[in-house]
Design an enzyme around this catalytic site. Structure first.
Site, PDB file in Angstrom:
ATOM      1  N   MET A   1       5.185  -0.283   5.444  1.00  0.00           N
ATOM      2  CA  MET A   1       4.641   0.960   5.986  1.00  0.00           C
ATOM      3  C   MET A   1       3.152   1.076   5.673  1.00  0.00           C
ATOM      4  O   MET A   1       2.359   1.482   6.522  1.00  0.00           O
ATOM      5  CB  MET A   1       5.407   2.132   5.377  1.00  0.00           C
TER       6      MET A   1
ATOM      7  N   ARG B   1       0.232   1.300   8.298  1.00  0.00           N
ATOM      8  CA  ARG B   1      -0.681   2.448   8.410  1.00  0.00           C
ATOM      9  C   ARG B   1      -2.122   1.988   8.621  1.00  0.00           C
ATOM     10  O   ARG B   1      -2.868   2.600   9.378  1.00  0.00           O
ATOM     11  CB  ARG B   1      -0.562   3.335   7.165  1.00  0.00           C
TER      12      ARG B   1
ATOM     13  N   TYR C   1       2.710   8.140  14.753  1.00  0.00           N
ATOM     14  CA  TYR C   1       3.684   7.230  14.124  1.00  0.00           C
ATOM     15  C   TYR C   1       3.214   6.638  12.805  1.00  0.00           C
ATOM     16  O   TYR C   1       2.068   6.770  12.428  1.00  0.00           O
ATOM     17  CB  TYR C   1       4.242   6.205  15.103  1.00  0.00           C
ATOM     18  N   GLU C   2       4.145   6.046  12.088  1.00  0.00           N
ATOM     19  CA  GLU C   2       3.927   5.590  10.693  1.00  0.00           C
ATOM     20  C   GLU C   2       3.497   6.750   9.797  1.00  0.00           C
ATOM     21  O   GLU C   2       2.725   6.559   8.867  1.00  0.00           O
ATOM     22  CB  GLU C   2       2.877   4.466  10.632  1.00  0.00           C
ATOM     23  N   GLY C   3       4.028   7.929  10.057  1.00  0.00           N
ATOM     24  CA  GLY C   3       3.654   9.122   9.307  1.00  0.00           C
ATOM     25  C   GLY C   3       2.578   9.881  10.051  1.00  0.00           C
ATOM     26  O   GLY C   3       1.479   9.364  10.247  1.00  0.00           O
TER      27      GLY C   3
END
Lengths: 595, 595
Positions: free
Chosen positions: B291, B295, B439-441
């Site tokens: 992740m 990011r 996305y990815e947080g």
């Protein structure tokens, strides 16, 4: 969740902020006491939410269909909804009684127009452009032209368009090539290609009246040789009914990022019969009558899409369970808290409210000045109101659409991954609103209009009058404890705006690129100050209600959102001022081939 | 116009700003002296511009196709391009030599990844996610798992995915329900539905390796009971070749605003065979290895799309003739000047350059710290580099994607009406880049990670080390006349960032909502300061070159764009500081039902 018309807020602005009942002896307003207006707003809400909103996603997904016989079909359901629009008399709200209209003030029509755009922007553009064509003929047409066309346009029985852009000219209309050849009978033969014509062809109305810019053979080059023509799709017969097919054809539709439900047409004029509106070579002057009205309408679209997107985001944020509040569970029985407990989600919702509510007030306040400029008996009031209309129009268009895009993007963000899918409405709002920063003059053109024309007009009379009005407000309410933060914030913003104005006066003449380089930041600084003034006016009313014992949280909430605006939005003013004062030197330093 | 890979700028950053040759004795760097790296960058540019860029619009228009037998076809041409990608060895650039990779430093792989994403973001996600799966198995897999899967993933022969999200849980993974039932042979049966799985099914590779988060029967609730599993589409046979079809099926594709060329899948796991990666209930820890890498990759997408969109806008601005310069005709022979003469168009182009060039430097600079954290022999260097990686990752992801969207929106704006049509690439860039904020947080999650975890880690060691590094730079270069504005701007930004950091320390603990309320503005303040530092570093190199007699305008232009950043972008720092210090009181004041 479906669109909830902001009926309460519209009534609050018209009744309490603008207090329209004070103008009860003016034409238009006389027929619209606040109790009648409230009913109209209620009905506007019902019609737009029940008839137009359900077709919004349909229109986006299906789009319009072009056929080789040059016809265009609008999305499923649009035709029936348009029939209901005409049946309900909605297009006629703001039109003149002499032409079948209801003669209501523009500011009241604005309320309907906002809801229409929130519910279905692509649909709302059809009657919106029709009203533009109506206004151009009203402003420049002969009595015969008015009698023939205005009743049909006012009712919506016929549609209307603006045919300006050509493939090689958008902003710079001086380059246009569509030509008009005078005929013996006083008409003209119009030939040329126009692009990006919203509602240029469709199946909603029995006829479409194109207002076309063209150059009469032998006319001067540039903007001084442009004339305006009426080019109906079907030539009216002796009874004024649609007769012979005219030589104006839709050759295709544009594929666009948004507003799929509105037909954006390539229009081919092939010796189409047209009639001059106004005098030769004066076409732009009349076109700008409808253009200015259209610009306010586009600013309204920014707020309208923001309102709809905000509503969708707020509903999602109250429904979606994800994570826990930083200050302890707020939904301990559930698997997680609704995401509205998270400050960063609140930030986006509060930012949106702070812009939407003051932005709407700014729109209505300006539109009311348009009505006063039109019909107030006092010459001084008319002049000041006209000054305001001219000065504020580019700010409304440029600043509010820019902020509208931000609100729509934040609304999408609140939806998380769902927002990026087309199963939720957020993507459509963001894609639809994006055009509002471009058409009717890009926001850069608005900014240049503001600093290049509007500020300097009549020796700066308009902006000085605005400063004086703010000063008077500050002087009158500076001592009130509740109003103090609003008055201080407003005064500080005004001082910055004056500073920026002074900088422009000193540096814009010396080097016009300085004015261009400063223009967008100045427009934002102006918008921020105007919204600070609106929040101060809202706070004054809210505080007066509260002081009188009104416990409706509607008023207390206004004070919270207004103070949030001061703390969380207004700090951008200083940033815009610093940027605009940096001038054009570095901005223009690189040669073009370095890009 | 087609994508022009920014080869020169990549080489400048790696050779002159980061001076990677100084690390020639470190593993990875040893095989990548600057002359070799320059060749790789040149070749990256050729491959991405010639093979991937021509498929970008195709992929957007055509999208992916789902079939009832659960197969997915990628857009026309993707399969052939993917074969060329694998053939060229591009996916293996940054992979370990032990598994068939070329073992180059991450920062060099980043150069290829940026170009890949600029040329075709939707396509670039297939190898991007494969690399993520590679990293997770590398970080947590057994030696047998590594031997079986890593060579296939490193080469791109097999694809990889991350299966995290479920319909009811995105950000809050603690809610996930996909279950894993242990089997006698040590494997697990995985059952559950995953959504938004990028590259979950496609026709590019002979097998797809899903990294799946699931809860082993009887595991604790919440994030402490989540494990990570390898679930291949085809179970590897005894020779490691794709064998029996596993119980993991794509049940449909998501309709999305952008990245249409990437298949966003609903994945149904129906007693699919999976193998645990790492230890039980430690799945999130390993998932965060990939992740964090992802990011940085998403931050890179923000810059990559910005670069491509900027290029399209600059080309349009030099080509489109419309209006005349405010300071007199610049193209007197033509009917009008190219719109790049207008300051407000320049403003958007210069804003874009100021963000892209420093943003890219920030990405590369951070990635190089990742390499140093991994392989530097000095423990102190490794620690500081690791601190920076952790601290900067949310800033890179949140700030650069937010600015990337702005650049793409400005690029669309420069196109005027053309930008809103799908005949020009601007709309696609804006629609594609929009997902990078989510996305990815989401960027809100990044901001919270920054203020809630990264700032406080190890007693604030990372941020204090960053402040000290800036102080040292300021002390070393404050006397240089050319560098003075850069040093002063950087120092002022750092003081504001320290002020904001202090405010957070004092107010975030007392009321966690204050930290949440401040988080996004703090992240932007951090990003602005980091980019001011990058511009100062760029200016130092450029000025050194110029002082040594280098007359290449590349260096003089860097000084202009850097000073523009100080004057036209950095003023936002003060605004963010004022906002964040206003706290959470008004933001959280309204009850949820007032929204």
């Amino acid at each position: 969740m479906t669109y909830q018309p902001p009926v309460r807020d519209h009534i609050f602005i018209l009744a309490d902020i603008l207090n329209i009942d004070q103008y009860g002896d003016l034409p238009g307003f006389a027929d619209a006491p606040m109790d009648v207006v409230s009913q109209i707003i209620e009905e506007s809400g019902k019609f737009t939410a029940e008839v137009l909103a359900p077709l919004n996603a349909v229109g986006d997904k299906e789009g319009c269909h072009w056929f080789p016989d040059h016809t265009v079909a609008t999305p499923k359901g649009f035709k029936e909804a348009y029939a209901q629009l005409v049946e309900g008399g909605w297009p006629a709200l703001g039109a003149e009684p002499a032409y079948g209209g209801q003669g209501l003030p523009h500011v009241i029509n604005l309320s309907f127009t906002e809801m229409c755009s929130s519910a279905n922007m692509a649909f709302g553009m059809y009657p919106g452009l029709t009203h533009g064509a109506y206004s151009a003929i009203l402003a420049g047409g002969t009595q015969d032209q008015k009698d023939l066309y205005l009743p049909k346009l006012a009712s919506g029985q016929w549609g209307g368009t603006m045919n300006l852009t050509e493939p090689h000219c958008g902003t710079d209309l001086g380059l246009l090539r569509t030509k008009a050849v005078p005929q013996a009978d006083g008409s003209y033969k119009i030939s040329g290609t126009k692009i990006w014509i919203s509602g240029g062809e469709h199946d909603l109305a029995e006829n479409i009246v194109h207002l076309v810019l063209a150059r009469i053979e032998g006319a001067p080059e540039g903007v001084r040789g442009i004339s305006l023509f009426i080019v109906p799709k079907f030539l009216p017969d002796s009874e004024g009914k649609p007769g012979a097919r005219n030589g104006v054809y839709c050759d295709g539709l544009e594929e666009k990022m948004g507003i799929h439900g509105n037909a954006t047409c390539v229009m081919r004029h092939e010796e189409a019969t047209g009639w001059l509106v106004g005098t030769e070579n004066q076409g732009l002057r009349i076109m700008f009558v409808m253009m200015n009205e259209a610009r306010i309408g586009v600013g309204l679209q920014g707020i309208a899409q923001a309102e709809a997107a905000y509503q969708a985001a707020a509903a999602f944020a109250k429904d979606r369970l994800q994570g826990r509040s930083l200050t302890g569970p707020k939904n301990p029985e559930g698997p997680a808290d609704p995401i509205i407990v998270h400050p960063d989600v609140r930030r986006m919702l509060m930012d949106s409210r702070a812009i939407i509510e003051a932005g709407r007030t700014f729109l209505f306040w300006t539109a009311m000045h348009g009505d006063l400029a039109h019909s107030h008996p006092d010459e001084a009031v008319r002049q000041k109101a006209g000054d305001y209309m001219a000065l504020m129009t580019p700010v409304l268009k440029g600043y509010l659409t820019d902020r509208g895009l931000k609100v729509c993007s934040d609304a999408l963000q609140i939806h998380g991954g769902s927002g990026f899918t087309e199963h939720f409405p957020a993507s459509q709002y963001m894609r639809d609103v994006r055009i509002s920063l471009i058409y009717e003059g890009t926001n850069g053109v608005q900014a240049l209009d503001l600093v290049g024309r509007k500020l300097a007009a009549d020796g700066g009379r308009a902006v000085m009058s605005f400063f004086a009005e703010i000063d008077a407000f500050v002087a009158a309410h500076g001592e009130d404890l509740i109003l103090k933060p609003f008055v201080e914030g407003l005064d500080a913003a005004k001082v910055q705006l004056q500073d920026g104005t002074m900088w422009l006066m000193q540096n814009g003449l010396a080097n016009p690129d300085n004015a261009g380089a400063a223009s967008t930041d100045y427009m934002h600084l102006f918008g921020l100050t105007a919204l600070a003034y609106m929040w101060a006016k809202i706070a004054l009313v809210a505080q007066t209600k509260i002081a009188a014992g009104d416990t409706d949280p509607f008023f207390a909430n206004k004070l919270v959102i207004g103070r949030y605006y001061l703390q969380r939005i207004l700090p951008d003013a200083a940033s815009h001022l610093a940027k605009l004062k940096s001038g054009s030197e570095l901005m223009m330093a690189l040669p073009a081939d370095a890009f």
